[in-house]
Enzyme design. Structure first.
Site: not given
Ligand code: DGP
Length: 120
Positions: A95, A100
């Site tokens: 997403e 990450h």
């Molecule tokens: P992925 O599906 O692998 O791209 O996971 C993206 C992750 O990022 C998801 O588990 C939620 C996290 N995430 C998205 N936006 C933010 C944010 O603004 N702050 C934090 N701490 N996490 C976020």
């Protein structure tokens, strides 16, 4: 990168619950945790995914490995075990297009992939 939410976290423009950092890598808690320990480890430089890691961008990898080791120990999951997950591209459901690694632990995590859907 201007519109990247994780670049904004690195720049301090968006708050995050930071747990570890050095010059190359930042680790912070996922905003939507799916396990008692759910930390995201990211390079400070914008790299979309592991598909874009080349020799020039590779120096952060040593920091990433150190972050994983030290965060796992600090969270107390180094002996119980944990899972590292890096969603890459659409089929994996990536997403946020800034590399990450999810560090997940604190409970038995079950099978690696969802058992729903076809394996092939
Ligand atoms: P992925 O599906 O692998 O791209 O996971 C993206 C992750 O990022 C998801 O588990 C939620 C996290 N995430 C998205 N936006 C933010 C944010 O603004 N702050 C934090 N701490 N996490 C976020």
């Amino acid at each position: 990168m201007a519109d990247c939410i994780f670049c904004k976290i690195v720049a301090g423009e968006i708050p995050a619950d930071k747990v570890w950092e050095d010059d190359h890598v930042l680790a912070f808690r996922d905003i939507q945790p799916i396990a008692p320990t759910h930390v995201l480890v990211i390079p400070k430089v914008h790299v979309e995914s592991f598909a874009d890691v080349d020799e020039i961008r590779a120096p952060f990898l040593a920091s990433l490995a150190r972050a994983v080791r030290e965060v796992a120990a600090a969270e107390g999951v180094d002996t119980t075990g944990y899972r590292l997950l890096a969603n890459t591209g659409p089929d994996a459901g990536q997403e946020v297009m800034h590399l990450h690694v999810h560090l997940l632990g604190g409970r038995p995590l079950g099978p690696m992939l969802s058992m729903r859907g076809s394996g092939r």
